[in-house]
Design an enzyme around this catalytic site. Structure first.
Site, PDB file in Angstrom:
ATOM      1  N   ASP A 139     -25.259   0.658 -26.641  1.00 44.03           N
ATOM      2  CA  ASP A 139     -25.286   1.095 -27.971  1.00 44.03           C
ATOM      3  C   ASP A 139     -24.538  -0.060 -28.377  1.00 44.03           C
ATOM      4  O   ASP A 139     -25.064  -0.852 -28.999  1.00 44.03           O
ATOM      5  CB  ASP A 139     -24.013   2.214 -27.751  1.00 44.03           C
ATOM      6  CG  ASP A 139     -23.468   3.365 -28.624  1.00 44.03           C
ATOM      7  OD1 ASP A 139     -22.176   2.271 -29.407  1.00 44.03           O
ATOM      8  OD2 ASP A 139     -24.100   4.093 -29.029  1.00 44.03           O
ATOM      9  N   ARG A 140     -23.101  -0.623 -29.141  1.00 50.60           N
ATOM     10  CA  ARG A 140     -22.241  -1.246 -29.239  1.00 50.60           C
ATOM     11  C   ARG A 140     -23.071  -2.660 -28.427  1.00 50.60           C
ATOM     12  O   ARG A 140     -22.784  -3.304 -29.448  1.00 50.60           O
ATOM     13  CB  ARG A 140     -21.076  -1.401 -30.080  1.00 50.60           C
ATOM     14  CG  ARG A 140     -20.144  -0.351 -30.657  1.00 50.60           C
ATOM     15  CD  ARG A 140     -21.289   0.351 -32.233  1.00 50.60           C
ATOM     16  NE  ARG A 140     -20.718  -0.677 -32.830  1.00 50.60           N
ATOM     17  CZ  ARG A 140     -21.730  -0.606 -34.111  1.00 50.60           C
ATOM     18  NH1 ARG A 140     -22.703   0.027 -34.105  1.00 50.60           N
ATOM     19  NH2 ARG A 140     -20.851  -1.292 -34.891  1.00 50.60           N
ATOM     20  N   HIS A 145     -21.141   8.926 -38.752  1.00 46.08           N
ATOM     21  CA  HIS A 145     -19.722   8.561 -38.373  1.00 46.08           C
ATOM     22  C   HIS A 145     -20.363   6.597 -39.056  1.00 46.08           C
ATOM     23  O   HIS A 145     -19.638   5.828 -39.406  1.00 46.08           O
ATOM     24  CB  HIS A 145     -19.381   8.074 -36.856  1.00 46.08           C
ATOM     25  CG  HIS A 145     -20.399   7.549 -35.721  1.00 46.08           C
ATOM     26  ND1 HIS A 145     -22.245   8.380 -35.948  1.00 46.08           N
ATOM     27  CD2 HIS A 145     -20.228   6.179 -35.479  1.00 46.08           C
ATOM     28  CE1 HIS A 145     -22.440   7.608 -35.385  1.00 46.08           C
ATOM     29  NE2 HIS A 145     -22.367   6.519 -34.109  1.00 46.08           N
ATOM     30  N   HIS A 171     -26.771  10.124 -24.006  1.00 46.61           N
ATOM     31  CA  HIS A 171     -26.138   8.473 -23.795  1.00 46.61           C
ATOM     32  C   HIS A 171     -25.961   8.033 -23.289  1.00 46.61           C
ATOM     33  O   HIS A 171     -25.886   6.678 -23.059  1.00 46.61           O
ATOM     34  CB  HIS A 171     -25.568   8.974 -25.466  1.00 46.61           C
ATOM     35  CG  HIS A 171     -25.274   7.525 -26.276  1.00 46.61           C
ATOM     36  ND1 HIS A 171     -26.585   7.037 -26.155  1.00 46.61           N
ATOM     37  CD2 HIS A 171     -24.089   7.010 -26.534  1.00 46.61           C
ATOM     38  CE1 HIS A 171     -25.181   5.740 -27.050  1.00 46.61           C
ATOM     39  NE2 HIS A 171     -24.192   5.991 -26.953  1.00 46.61           N
TER      40      HIS A 171
END
Length: 305
Positions: free
Chosen positions: A120-121, A165, A285
């Site tokens: 992810d990030r 988001h 995820h």
């Protein structure tokens, strides 16, 4: 995880067998990192995603530690790492800045070259590290994300609602921070609940640790996402125009969300990474927690390329 207690209260969960360090990386910023494994083994750095901390790698880190030095930091702005105030130029939480943190961390721990895996990030930071520091990153794994420029390109129409988001936290400083701070557990917990196909993969104590960490980091988390709307896009666009690519072997694990949003994930990734292995993983995820054996096997296979 470490079950020890302090003063009768359960200790915050940690990666069992790892030691914790506070390492200066840049401009007075220190990263918190768990370090463990075989000191004679090649180094692997694992970068967490949102809304998590390095704790998300607890299963994979323990498995890789059998024959690798494993470094698991909290990114700047997250967890126990420092959270500098966002500067007006938008670079404080640019992935270029965060990638430089990771390279500085590895060097401070004695590693000029290392493999890098991100979720992810953290995967966005890993990609930027691979582009900016190709001589330091030997192998790169990305879990369930697209490069920033491609992510914005594929979000369109009603399908973009899944990324609400991203748009919220792209707004100028003030509004998103106030909205999220009004109910941080509700906001961050929404993603923990929505994105996990196996909620049991994130036990109650780990979920509580994630929410506590996010609650204490609302401004810096928003700044991280805001940077992906401006500075990170500019950096990716400049690299694409210059024809820069990831020179190291790359493995990508993703859910099959390309089908739902109508894009070719393999094609998008191959434009950045010529030496690519792309796999669709049938889990939620939070891959490193929901399917740690699959993730560990993929990283081990990557390191053999």
């Amino acid at each position: 995880m470490n079950p020890s207690t302090h003063g009768g209260a359960p200790a915050a969960p940690r990666i069992e067998g790892f030691t914790h360090h506070r390492v200066p990386v840049a401009d007075g910023v220190r990263l918190s990192a768990a370090v463990g494994g075989d000191p004679s083994g090649t180094p692997v750095v694992l970068l967490h995603g949102f809304p998590q901390t390095g704790l998300m790698w607890r299963h994979v880190a323990a498995a890789l530690a059998a024959d690798h030095t494993v470094i698991v930091p909290d990114l700047r702005g997250y967890g126990a790492s420092d959270k500098p105030a966002e500067a007006a130029d938008g670079q404080t939480y640019a992935k270029r800045t965060m990638a430089a943190d990771v390279v500085a961390l590895a060097r401070a721990l004695g590693h000029e070259r290392f493999a890098l895996a991100g979720h992810d990030r953290g995967a966005l930071v890993a990609i930027r590290a691979g582009l900016d520091h190709p001589d330091a990153v030997t192998h790169l794994a990305s879990l369930d994300v697209l490069p920033t420029l491609d992510m914005w390109d594929v979000l369109r129409g009603t399908g973009a609602a899944v990324g609400f988001h991203l748009y919220l936290m792209a707004q100028p400083p003030g509004l998103p921070e106030r909205m999220i701070a009004a109910d941080p557990d509700g906001f961050f917990g929404h993603f923990l609940d929505l994105w996990a196909k196996d909620p049991g993969a994130i036990p109650a104590d780990v979920r509580a640790a994630y929410l506590t960490a996010c609650r204490e980091a609302v401004p810096s988390i928003v700044a991280d996402f805001r940077a992906s709307s401006f500075a990170d896009v500019e950096h990716d666009a400049a690299d694409r125009a210059a024809g820069r690519r990831l020179r190291m072997p790359v493995t990508v694990l993703q859910q099959d969300w390309g089908t739902a949003l109508g894009f070719d994930a393999v094609g998008l990734w191959r434009a950045w990474a010529p030496d690519l292995v792309h796999r669709t993983v049938p889990c939620g995820h939070f891959m490193a927690e929901e399917s740690p054996a699959t993730v560990t096997e993929a990283i081990r296979a990557l390191l053999l390329r």
